[in-house]
Scaffold this active site. Structure first.
Site, PDB file in Angstrom:
ATOM      1  N   ARG A 228       0.872  -1.184   0.000  1.00  0.00           N
ATOM      2  CA  ARG A 228       0.000   0.000   0.000  1.00  0.00           C
ATOM      3  C   ARG A 228       0.901   1.223   0.000  1.00  0.00           C
ATOM      4  O   ARG A 228       1.959   1.240   0.647  1.00  0.00           O
ATOM      5  CB  ARG A 228      -0.904   0.016   1.238  1.00  0.00           C
ATOM      6  CG  ARG A 228      -2.094  -0.960   1.158  1.00  0.00           C
ATOM      7  CD  ARG A 228      -3.144  -0.502   0.157  1.00  0.00           C
ATOM      8  NE  ARG A 228      -4.333  -1.366   0.092  1.00  0.00           N
ATOM      9  CZ  ARG A 228      -4.453  -2.376  -0.748  1.00  0.00           C
ATOM     10  NH1 ARG A 228      -3.456  -2.705  -1.553  1.00  0.00           N
ATOM     11  NH2 ARG A 228      -5.567  -3.091  -0.770  1.00  0.00           N
ATOM     12  N   GLU A 256      -2.779   7.982  -3.779  1.00  0.00           N
ATOM     13  CA  GLU A 256      -3.597   7.353  -4.828  1.00  0.00           C
ATOM     14  C   GLU A 256      -5.071   7.776  -4.676  1.00  0.00           C
ATOM     15  O   GLU A 256      -5.523   7.903  -3.521  1.00  0.00           O
ATOM     16  CB  GLU A 256      -3.532   5.837  -4.604  1.00  0.00           C
ATOM     17  CG  GLU A 256      -3.368   4.972  -5.792  1.00  0.00           C
ATOM     18  CD  GLU A 256      -3.178   3.514  -5.395  1.00  0.00           C
ATOM     19  OE1 GLU A 256      -4.169   2.778  -5.444  1.00  0.00           O
ATOM     20  OE2 GLU A 256      -2.045   3.161  -5.058  1.00  0.00           O
ATOM     21  N   HIS A 273      -1.231   0.448  -9.757  1.00  0.00           N
ATOM     22  CA  HIS A 273      -1.841  -0.472  -8.808  1.00  0.00           C
ATOM     23  C   HIS A 273      -2.459  -1.668  -9.530  1.00  0.00           C
ATOM     24  O   HIS A 273      -3.660  -1.957  -9.428  1.00  0.00           O
ATOM     25  CB  HIS A 273      -2.893   0.252  -7.963  1.00  0.00           C
ATOM     26  CG  HIS A 273      -3.277  -0.493  -6.733  1.00  0.00           C
ATOM     27  ND1 HIS A 273      -3.767   0.127  -5.607  1.00  0.00           N
ATOM     28  CD2 HIS A 273      -3.270  -1.820  -6.439  1.00  0.00           C
ATOM     29  CE1 HIS A 273      -4.051  -0.784  -4.673  1.00  0.00           C
ATOM     30  NE2 HIS A 273      -3.757  -1.972  -5.174  1.00  0.00           N
TER      31      HIS A 273
END
Ligand SMILES: NC(=O)c1ccc[n+]([C@@H]2O[C@H](COP(=O)([O-])OP(=O)(O)OC[C@H]3O[C@@H](n4cnc5c(N)ncnc54)[C@H](O)[C@@H]3O)[C@@H](O)[C@H]2O)c1
Ligand SMILES: O=C(O)[C@H](O)[C@H](O)COP(=O)(O)O
Length: 372
Positions: A228, A256, A273
């Protein structure tokens, strides 16, 4: 006539209609199934208050918490077709007696293969020479990556304070960072434990990689983050790269879906991602939450992802025998170029805008997971 089943679902969940329909869910009760597909970021409290669905199926971009569900009294099951669960307040769901399921392990091979591709794209000589691979987080993905590394004859230095020592959980954080040729992050996003707050961790991962830990890494050590974004302090990372010239691969980003060009410009490889975005990984995610819903409903699963998978000719054994075929198995630089092509605006605000980042993921051509 039995009440039907209403499902609000993130439209980015693979093969929704194949898994959730009258035949696959209503075969016992004769219930009809109504699916309402919605872009994940558009699933909000207003929608759930108006629709009052029985089931909510999401991916990582939908925050599931009291703010989302306070005005909803109908949802009995939340399924996240993802590995990560940092977007879900599981304590709140438990308090509301709402069943929750995620798709643990669904894309472990996909992400491990992404990491191998990144390292071997940057340093193809690593196919033939001894490599020390540092792995931080040795759960489903980290341990799977370790298997591939061992298969290549690489040494693994692993650090996971929440697991017992093992042949791969064999080093301190400092040793992993200071003695590896490449370091890969495979931890959940967790924050400092506050009082008795169950959500926190004694080993928080937010900004685990920061100026202090980056300074422990030799300049020529590659850093890869496919966990992450907030696990890495991006301001500290930009300073580290400016100082060391470190080769860094990011698939996830601290802010993000917005990604600043001031960061992307410093990265060796940047992807939107998609490390887990193989057909197998996404279908397995849908399968796992479908199976969990069937268990909740007391019915036998009537759909299998094996019915939905075309022939897969990508074999890890073939790639090992022919390393020059890596770009035919996965040309990661195409994903890197796609993300960079979405940079817009003028300095100092040049960036990839959120809708463009989301569009790359929505329209991503799913890779195939290499079979053993
Ligand atoms: N980029 C992508 O497309 C993608 C795909 C899948 C998963 N992910 C992310 O990767 C994460 C890991 O996935 P997984 O399947 O391996 O999860 P997992 O839960 O199986 O393993 C995570 C491991 O991290 C360890 N850990 C927790 N805190 C730690 C710390 N401070 N230091 C070291 N280890 C720590 C845990 O003990 C656990 O063993 C997920 O939580 C998700 O956020 C990203
Ligand atoms: O946690 C996971 O499974 C992955 O990060 C996955 O890619 C979640 O991201 P999503 O596709 O749901 O936005």
């Amino acid at each position: 006539m039995a009440k039907g089943i209403t499902i609000v679902a993130d439209s980015n969940i693979a093969s929704l209609n194949d898994f959730f329909n009258d035949a696959t869910l209503g075969q016992l009760s004769g219930q009809t199934v109504k699916i309402i597909p919605v872009a994940g970021r558009d699933i909000d409290a207003k929608l759930l208050s108006e629709v009052q669905p029985d089931i909510l199926l999401i991916r990582s971009v939908t925050q599931v918490n009291e703010a989302l569900l306070a005005e909803n009294h109908s949802v009995q099951f939340v399924g996240s077709a993802t590995i990560g669960t940092d977007h879900v307040d599981q304590d709140y769901l438990a308090m509301r007696n709402i069943t929750f399921a995620n798709a643990a392990g669904c894309s472990k091979h996909s992400v491990a293969q992404y990491v191998l591709t990144a390292i071997l794209t940057i340093r193809p000589n690593y196919w033939q020479q001894p490599v020390t691979l540092g792995i931080i987080g040795l759960g489903n993905i980290g341990s799977t990556l370790a298997q591939y590394a061992n298969d290549l004859g690489w040494q693994v230095l692993g650090y996971d304070p929440l697991l017992p020592s093992s042949t791969i959980n064999n080093a301190s954080l400092e040793k992993v960072l200071s003695q590896s040729n490449a370091v890969s992050l495979h931890v959940p996003l967790t924050s400092e434990k506050v009082d008795s707050d169950a959500k926190g961790s004694d080993y928080p991962t937010r900004h685990l990689i920061n100026a202090e830990t980056l300074a422990m890494m030799p300049a020529d050590t590659i850093l890869i983050n496919s966990a992450r974004g907030p696990v890495v302090n991006e301001n500290d990372l930009k300073n580290d790269i400016a100082l060391t010239g470190r080769q860094v691969v990011l698939d996830v980003f601290e802010h993000e879906p917005t990604v600043a060009d001031s960061l992307i410009a410093k990265l060796k490889i940047a992807t939107p991602h998609i490390a887990g975005y193989t057909l197998e990984g996404k279908l397995r995610g849908t399968q796992i939450i479908y199976d969990a819903l069937c268990e909740k409903l007391g019915i036998i699963p009537a759909q299998s992802m094996s019915n939905l998978l075309p022939l897969n000719l990508f074999l890890w054994s073939e790639l090992k025998a022919h390393p020059d075929r890596l770009s035919k198995f996965y040309d990661m630089m195409q994903d890197n170029a796609s993300l960079r092509s979405k940079i817009s605006g003028e300095n100092p605000d040049k960036q990839v805008n959120g809708p463009d980042f989301d569009g790359l993921r929505r329209d991503y051509h799913l890779r195939r997971e290499w079979q053993s």
